[in-house]
Design a protein around this motif. Structure first.
Motif, PDB file in Angstrom:
ATOM      1  N   LEU B 184       0.837  -1.207   0.000  1.00 15.61           N
ATOM      2  CA  LEU B 184       0.000   0.000   0.000  1.00 15.61           C
ATOM      3  C   LEU B 184       0.876   1.263   0.000  1.00 15.61           C
ATOM      4  CD1 LEU B 184      -2.806   1.297   0.061  1.00 15.61           C
ATOM      5  CD2 LEU B 184      -2.747   1.144   2.564  1.00 15.61           C
ATOM      6  N   MET B 185       1.937   1.235   0.780  1.00 17.97           N
ATOM      7  CA  MET B 185       2.843   2.386   0.808  1.00 17.97           C
ATOM      8  C   MET B 185       3.432   2.627  -0.588  1.00 17.97           C
ATOM      9  SD  MET B 185       6.255   2.889   3.152  1.00 17.97           S
ATOM     10  CE  MET B 185       7.247   1.726   2.205  1.00 17.97           C
ATOM     11  N   ALA B 186       3.794   1.530  -1.241  1.00 17.16           N
ATOM     12  CA  ALA B 186       4.379   1.665  -2.579  1.00 17.16           C
ATOM     13  C   ALA B 186       3.361   2.229  -3.575  1.00 17.16           C
ATOM     14  CB  ALA B 186       4.912   0.317  -3.063  1.00 17.16           C
ATOM     15  N   VAL B 187       2.080   1.833  -3.438  1.00 16.60           N
ATOM     16  CA  VAL B 187       1.061   2.378  -4.340  1.00 16.60           C
ATOM     17  C   VAL B 187       0.911   3.883  -4.111  1.00 16.60           C
ATOM     18  CG1 VAL B 187      -1.380   2.346  -4.981  1.00 16.60           C
ATOM     19  CG2 VAL B 187      -0.204   0.192  -4.514  1.00 16.60           C
ATOM     20  N   ALA B 188       0.937   4.285  -2.837  1.00 15.20           N
ATOM     21  CA  ALA B 188       0.844   5.725  -2.522  1.00 15.20           C
ATOM     22  C   ALA B 188       1.980   6.475  -3.200  1.00 15.20           C
ATOM     23  CB  ALA B 188       0.904   5.931  -1.010  1.00 15.20           C
ATOM     24  N   HIS B 189       3.176   5.914  -3.122  1.00 14.59           N
ATOM     25  CA  HIS B 189       4.334   6.606  -3.688  1.00 14.59           C
ATOM     26  C   HIS B 189       4.363   6.512  -5.210  1.00 14.59           C
ATOM     27  CE1 HIS B 189       6.364   6.294   0.520  1.00 14.59           C
ATOM     28  NE2 HIS B 189       5.361   7.147   0.476  1.00 14.59           N
ATOM     29  N   TYR B 190       3.739   5.483  -5.738  1.00 15.16           N
ATOM     30  CA  TYR B 190       3.552   5.380  -7.195  1.00 15.16           C
ATOM     31  C   TYR B 190       2.819   6.631  -7.688  1.00 15.16           C
ATOM     32  CZ  TYR B 190       1.696   3.192 -11.560  1.00 15.16           C
ATOM     33  OH  TYR B 190       1.353   2.898 -12.861  1.00 15.16           O
ATOM     34  N   LEU B 191       1.736   6.973  -6.988  1.00 13.52           N
ATOM     35  CA  LEU B 191       0.935   8.132  -7.411  1.00 13.52           C
ATOM     36  C   LEU B 191       1.635   9.449  -7.087  1.00 13.52           C
ATOM     37  CD1 LEU B 191      -2.554   6.779  -6.404  1.00 13.52           C
ATOM     38  CD2 LEU B 191      -1.643   7.014  -8.703  1.00 13.52           C
ATOM     39  N   GLU B 192       2.310   9.509  -5.942  1.00 13.51           N
ATOM     40  CA  GLU B 192       3.027  10.743  -5.606  1.00 13.51           C
ATOM     41  C   GLU B 192       4.161  10.994  -6.592  1.00 13.51           C
ATOM     42  OE1 GLU B 192       4.122  10.957  -1.406  1.00 13.51           O
ATOM     43  OE2 GLU B 192       2.239   9.929  -0.941  1.00 13.51           O
ATOM     44  N   ALA B 193       4.821   9.917  -7.003  1.00 10.32           N
ATOM     45  CA  ALA B 193       5.919  10.061  -7.969  1.00 10.32           C
ATOM     46  C   ALA B 193       5.394  10.567  -9.312  1.00 10.32           C
ATOM     47  CB  ALA B 193       6.644   8.724  -8.152  1.00 10.32           C
ATOM     48  N   LEU B 194       4.201  10.116  -9.656  1.00  7.59           N
ATOM     49  CA  LEU B 194       3.597  10.557 -10.917  1.00  7.59           C
ATOM     50  C   LEU B 194       3.370  12.073 -10.884  1.00  7.59           C
ATOM     51  CD1 LEU B 194       2.624   9.113 -13.489  1.00  7.59           C
ATOM     52  CD2 LEU B 194       0.390   8.858 -12.421  1.00  7.59           C
ATOM     53  N   GLU B 195       2.891  12.564  -9.757  1.00 11.10           N
ATOM     54  CA  GLU B 195       2.679  14.008  -9.595  1.00 11.10           C
ATOM     55  C   GLU B 195       4.010  14.761  -9.547  1.00 11.10           C
ATOM     56  OE1 GLU B 195       0.060  15.935  -9.470  1.00 11.10           O
ATOM     57  OE2 GLU B 195      -1.650  14.609  -9.184  1.00 11.10           O
ATOM     58  N   TRP B 196       4.984  14.186  -8.841  1.00 15.45           N
ATOM     59  CA  TRP B 196       6.259  14.881  -8.645  1.00 15.45           C
ATOM     60  C   TRP B 196       7.064  14.981  -9.948  1.00 15.45           C
ATOM     61  CZ3 TRP B 196      11.088  12.795  -9.581  1.00 15.45           C
ATOM     62  CH2 TRP B 196      12.147  13.663  -9.302  1.00 15.45           C
ATOM     63  N   GLN B 197       7.058  13.903 -10.748  1.00 10.68           N
ATOM     64  CA  GLN B 197       7.944  13.867 -11.914  1.00 10.68           C
ATOM     65  C   GLN B 197       7.653  14.994 -12.895  1.00 10.68           C
ATOM     66  OE1 GLN B 197       7.024  12.752 -15.322  1.00 10.68           O
ATOM     67  NE2 GLN B 197       4.863  12.694 -14.761  1.00 10.68           N
ATOM     68  N   LYS B 198       6.412  15.486 -12.883  1.00  5.21           N
ATOM     69  CA  LYS B 198       6.088  16.529 -13.846  1.00  5.21           C
ATOM     70  C   LYS B 198       6.693  17.868 -13.425  1.00  5.21           C
ATOM     71  CE  LYS B 198       1.776  17.883 -11.810  1.00  5.21           C
ATOM     72  NZ  LYS B 198       0.396  17.584 -11.540  1.00  5.21           N
ATOM     73  N   GLU B 199       7.050  17.989 -12.148  1.00  3.80           N
ATOM     74  CA  GLU B 199       7.661  19.237 -11.684  1.00  3.80           C
ATOM     75  C   GLU B 199       9.106  19.345 -12.154  1.00  3.80           C
ATOM     76  OE1 GLU B 199       5.988  21.605 -10.090  1.00  3.80           O
ATOM     77  OE2 GLU B 199       4.213  20.320 -10.290  1.00  3.80           O
ATOM     78  N   ILE B 200       9.884  18.300 -11.928  1.00  5.22           N
ATOM     79  CA  ILE B 200      11.323  18.379 -12.188  1.00  5.22           C
ATOM     80  C   ILE B 200      11.617  18.687 -13.657  1.00  5.22           C
ATOM     81  CG2 ILE B 200      11.558  15.862 -12.433  1.00  5.22           C
ATOM     82  CD1 ILE B 200      14.226  18.067 -10.859  1.00  5.22           C
ATOM     83  N   VAL B 201      10.777  18.182 -14.567  1.00  2.46           N
ATOM     84  CA  VAL B 201      11.079  18.408 -15.984  1.00  2.46           C
ATOM     85  C   VAL B 201      10.752  19.835 -16.433  1.00  2.46           C
ATOM     86  CG1 VAL B 201      10.988  16.007 -16.706  1.00  2.46           C
ATOM     87  CG2 VAL B 201       8.890  17.363 -16.714  1.00  2.46           C
ATOM     88  N   ARG B 202      10.181  20.634 -15.517  1.00  3.81           N
ATOM     89  CA  ARG B 202      10.000  22.056 -15.873  1.00  3.81           C
ATOM     90  C   ARG B 202      11.357  22.705 -16.141  1.00  3.81           C
ATOM     91  NH1 ARG B 202       4.643  23.178 -14.750  1.00  3.81           N
ATOM     92  NH2 ARG B 202       3.809  22.118 -12.934  1.00  3.81           N
ATOM     93  N   ILE B 203      12.402  22.112 -15.579  1.00  3.44           N
ATOM     94  CA  ILE B 203      13.753  22.627 -15.833  1.00  3.44           C
ATOM     95  C   ILE B 203      14.038  22.597 -17.343  1.00  3.44           C
ATOM     96  CG2 ILE B 203      16.208  22.035 -15.510  1.00  3.44           C
ATOM     97  CD1 ILE B 203      15.501  21.405 -12.582  1.00  3.44           C
ATOM     98  N   HIS B 204      13.522  21.602 -18.039  1.00  6.06           N
ATOM     99  CA  HIS B 204      13.725  21.542 -19.495  1.00  6.06           C
ATOM    100  C   HIS B 204      12.978  22.668 -20.199  1.00  6.06           C
ATOM    101  CE1 HIS B 204      14.714  16.995 -19.233  1.00  6.06           C
ATOM    102  NE2 HIS B 204      15.692  17.752 -18.812  1.00  6.06           N
ATOM    103  N   THR B 205      11.795  22.978 -19.699  1.00  9.34           N
ATOM    104  CA  THR B 205      11.030  24.062 -20.311  1.00  9.34           C
ATOM    105  C   THR B 205      11.737  25.396 -20.059  1.00  9.34           C
ATOM    106  OG1 THR B 205       9.107  22.759 -19.703  1.00  9.34           O
ATOM    107  CG2 THR B 205       8.686  24.957 -20.577  1.00  9.34           C
ATOM    108  N   ILE B 206      12.270  25.557 -18.847  1.00 11.81           N
ATOM    109  CA  ILE B 206      12.914  26.830 -18.501  1.00 11.81           C
ATOM    110  C   ILE B 206      14.157  27.049 -19.365  1.00 11.81           C
ATOM    111  CG2 ILE B 206      14.182  28.045 -16.671  1.00 11.81           C
ATOM    112  CD1 ILE B 206      12.147  26.699 -14.682  1.00 11.81           C
ATOM    113  N   PHE B 207      15.021  26.048 -19.482  1.00 10.15           N
ATOM    114  CA  PHE B 207      16.261  26.245 -20.242  1.00 10.15           C
ATOM    115  C   PHE B 207      16.110  25.906 -21.727  1.00 10.15           C
ATOM    116  CE2 PHE B 207      18.186  25.469 -15.934  1.00 10.15           C
ATOM    117  CZ  PHE B 207      18.703  26.742 -15.773  1.00 10.15           C
TER     118      PHE B 207
END
Lengths: 162, 571
Positions: B184-207
């Motif tokens: 269950l913990m892993a499923v929670a983090h599966y979904l949190e990771a999905l939300e988080w990953q879209k933030e980090i790639v904003r660095i590509h949009t910025i540069f």
């Protein structure tokens, strides 16, 4: 939901690989739309085969109009308007990007926030060698797809749906 | 004897098919076949070398930036262009953002379901899940109510009959060892990771101006630095990048690494399975004083033979005798004969499909059976990827790398030999992510310091004009994609591309055997793997997915109607 940008409202998202000939028809439609003045609140995106990278723009939209190729045996250039609910409602695409996109749409249910999705599925022959450019049959369908997409966008969010 | 066919194993960037022979519950032989043709070389010939990045970036929906990076580097190498320091730093930041995002996505969305049983998560006690989560990390989303809400959403989703992303797993398979709470913990983090990953790639949009296909530029980066200008890399955008890096460090250290270590603890037996080849290679990346100074790289360049970490060999992409591609078992033909190996500068891309017409039962593995060529380094098969990168750094005595590796081995109480395994490969990916987020912070600080010192140059115009180029030249652009060593080789003649060859990481790992019968990494790694139930070969997926086969989004096995396919033949 963290977002540094206002909701786009309606996102027109072309999917496909422009190096795979007709398979890139979704991207060609976006190129055509880039020369058109779009209504307020409507945005275009060349999604390529971006999969996970598309979660953010799709999530920020309230309605997503997808344009994607399908290998369904129908005459090349045939366009169908679909309103898929779940991954299993999508037509066979055969291309490399289908699972990611479908997975994302299902993930929306678990994330608790799902945009309205309208898919324009464009029939193409099975892709062969890599090449750039689309066939005359599919090319002829592009102005019609552009028109259908713009009409769809004009209905707004929660507009007429099948 | 059963022959298990898993096809496709991935759905993106070159479909992959594995045929495995199982005798007495173990794999005794394996064949890996890339079933989708590539043909970049033909698309690029005759084009302007300065445009190549925009085409190769479309190779793949995941690795867009690394292909673009390899491309601009090969052109710069050919034309002897050195990019300004800020361009090196910005490229490094984009490289790191992509690697961190890709590794997290791989762990949670492409590999976790080989170890985590989603259906079992429905049986978890939310309070006990909360206790477990709080025992391994300070990550705040860990209350009983949080897990209870998630479990309800998951139950509604599963009850609706729309397993969707979770369809086609081998749920309930005895090879799944985690307790329901860990699932269950892993499923929670599966979904949190999905939300988080879209933030980090904003660095590509910025540069890079846009995503998923950020812009690159031969001679530098296509963004200007001006702290006051709304259209440039300004104070606001730099602050945003800084925040994204800090958030990434928090997510990696508080979610990814604790989950990795917790899950690994239940699967230590996989520290002795899936080792495969004994040779490892890294081209290295993250230069600190220029691309032409590999000794300055954060990820060092080198090769290890026979798992001897006491000796690291030099790797030279320009030496015609080192890296060669063979086609003994590949659907191509060479003018000088199919048994010859060709250095990529001499590379040829002529198709010669001799395989069966799909759909077919079985490949003719005696003959040609893959669209992938077989690359070799000094005629040795090499594994590439996170494990190879860490081993090369370890062998070179890099203390940062040694420290995280030794610490992880200690915490899991496993010997160093456990690195050479499926578990080792998956752990190496997490450990390098921890290193990369730290390095990323360093590059960011260096960039800010440069700007404060008045250095704002991001591009050199020298050699931009084709009139300044030699009539003929050749270059190699080496990098490390998340899944391993990636290089592009270019020959330029009269200002146009005369030859362009890509050797991608999955070619090293997933290629068919060579003319001498030496297996490549996927095939070798499956030997000896136990398969409890050949109808549900989750063990094959564990090892193949541990390499992060070049795929973005295939979670499990699908056919176009959404069913998994694998066929069993009893010979």
């Amino acid at each position: 939901m963290m977002s540094n940008q206002e909701s786009a409202g309606i996102l027109i998202l072309g999917i496909g690989n422009m190096l795979m000939g007709d398979e890139g028809v979704g991207v060609h439609v976006i190129e055509k739309l880039s020369g058109v003045e779009l209504p307020r609140g409507v945005e275009c995106l060349d999604g390529g085969t971006g999969s996970f990278l598309l979660l953010d723009p799709m999530q920020r939209a309230r309605k997503v109009i997808l344009i994607d190729a399908t290998v369904d045996g129908a005459a090349p250039g045939t366009v169908r308007r679909l309103t898929p609910q779940y991954a299993k409602d999508y037509p066979r695409t055969l291309t490399a990007h289908d699972i990611g996109l479908k997975d994302l749409l299902d993930a929306f249910y678990l994330l608790g926030d799902r945009p309205q999705v309208v898919l324009f599925a464009v029939s193409i022959p099975p892709p062969r060698e890599m090449h750039i450019g689309i066939s005359p049959e599919v090319e002829r369908a592009v102005p019609r797809i552009v028109r259908m997409v713009l009409e769809e966008a004009a209905t707004g969010v929660g507009g007429v749906s099948a | 004897m059963a022959r298990v066919v898993v096809d496709p194993i991935t759905r993106i960037e070159g479909h992959l098919r594995i045929e495995a022979v199982i005798e007495g519950g173990r794999i005794t032989d394996a064949y890996s076949s890339g079933t989708m043709v590539r043909g970049f070389e033909k698309i690029l010939k005759g084009r302007d070398p300065r445009d190549a990045w925009a085409f190769v970036e479309r190779a793949c929906g995941v690795c867009t930036t690394v292909h673009a990076l390899a491309s601009v580097r090969c052109v710069e190498d050919a034309l002897k262009i050195s990019v300004p320091k800020n361009a090196e730093l910005i490229r490094n930041l984009m490289f790191c953002a992509q690697m961190v995002q890709d590794h997290v996505v791989h762990f949670y969305h492409l590999h976790a379901l080989d170890w985590v049983d989603i259906v079992s998560a429905l049986k978890a006690d939310p309070a006990a899940t909360s206790t477990l989560a709080q025992s391994i990390s300070n990550w705040p989303k860990s209350s009983p109510g949080y897990f209870s809400d998630l479990q309800k959403r998951l139950k509604t989703f599963v009850d609706s009959g729309q397993l969707g992303i979770f369809a086609n797993g081998y749920w309930g398979h005895p090879a799944y060892k985690l307790p329901p709470e860990a699932n269950l913990m892993a499923v929670a983090h599966y979904l949190e990771a999905l939300e988080w990953q879209k933030e980090i790639v904003r660095i590509h949009t910025i540069f890079g101006g846009k995503n998923p296909h950020p812009n690159y530029l031969v001679g530098g980066v296509p963004c200007s630095i001006n702290l006051e200008d709304v259209n440039a890399i300004n104070t606001e955008r730099l602050n945003h990048v800084g925040k994204l890096i800090n958030d990434a460090m928090t997510f990696v250290n508080q979610v990814y690494i604790p989950d990795l270590m917790a899950i690994a603890g239940f699967y230590k037996d996989w520290g002795a399975i899936g080792g495969g080849l004994r040779n490892y290679m890294s081209y290295g990346d993250l230069p600190t004083v220029g691309y032409n100074q590999p000794d300055s790289y954060k990820f060092p360049r080198g090769a290890i033979l026979d798992r001897n970490l006491n000796e690291v060999f030099e790797v030279n992409g320009r030496d015609g005798e080192e890296i060669k591609e063979y086609i003994s078992h590949s659907w191509y033909k060479y003018q000088a004969g199919d048994e010859k190996g060709l250095h990529p500068w001499q590379g040829e891309t002529e198709f010669n499909f001799t395989g069966p017409k799909p759909p077919f039962e079985q490949l003719n593995v005696e003959g040609k059976y893959s669209w992938l060529k077989t690359p070799r380094w000094k005629d040795h098969p090499m594994e590439v990827g996170p494990l190879a990168r860490l081993l090369v750094a370890f062998g070179k005595g890099n203390t940062e790398v040694k420290d995280v590796v030794v610490d992880a081995l200690g915490r899991l109480a496993v010997p160093i030999d456990a690195l050479f395994s499926t578990l080792g490969r998956t752990a190496a990916r997490g450990l390098e992510t921890k290193l990369v987020v730290n390095w990323m912070k360093g590059f960011y600080d260096d960039l800010l310091a440069n700007i404060r010192n008045g250095q704002v140059s991001t591009f050199t115009r020298e050699k931009w004009e084709p009139s300044t180029w030699p009539a003929e030249c050749e270059g190699v652009g080496m990098t490390e994609a998340p899944r391993g060593a990636l290089a592009h080789w270019i020959r330029i003649r009269d200002g146009k591309i005369d030859n362009y060859q890509l050797v991608v990481p999955s070619t090293w790992n997933a290629s068919p055997r060579d003319g001498k019968g030496q297996r490549s990494a996927y095939e070798e790694s499956l030997l000896g793997t136990p398969v409890a139930n050949s109808e549900q070969p989750v063990e094959i997926l564990r090892t193949i997915h541990s390499f992060d086969p070049c795929l973005a989004c295939a979670v499990h096995l699908y056919d176009p109607e959404g069913q998994h396919i694998h066929r069993i033949e009893i010979n």
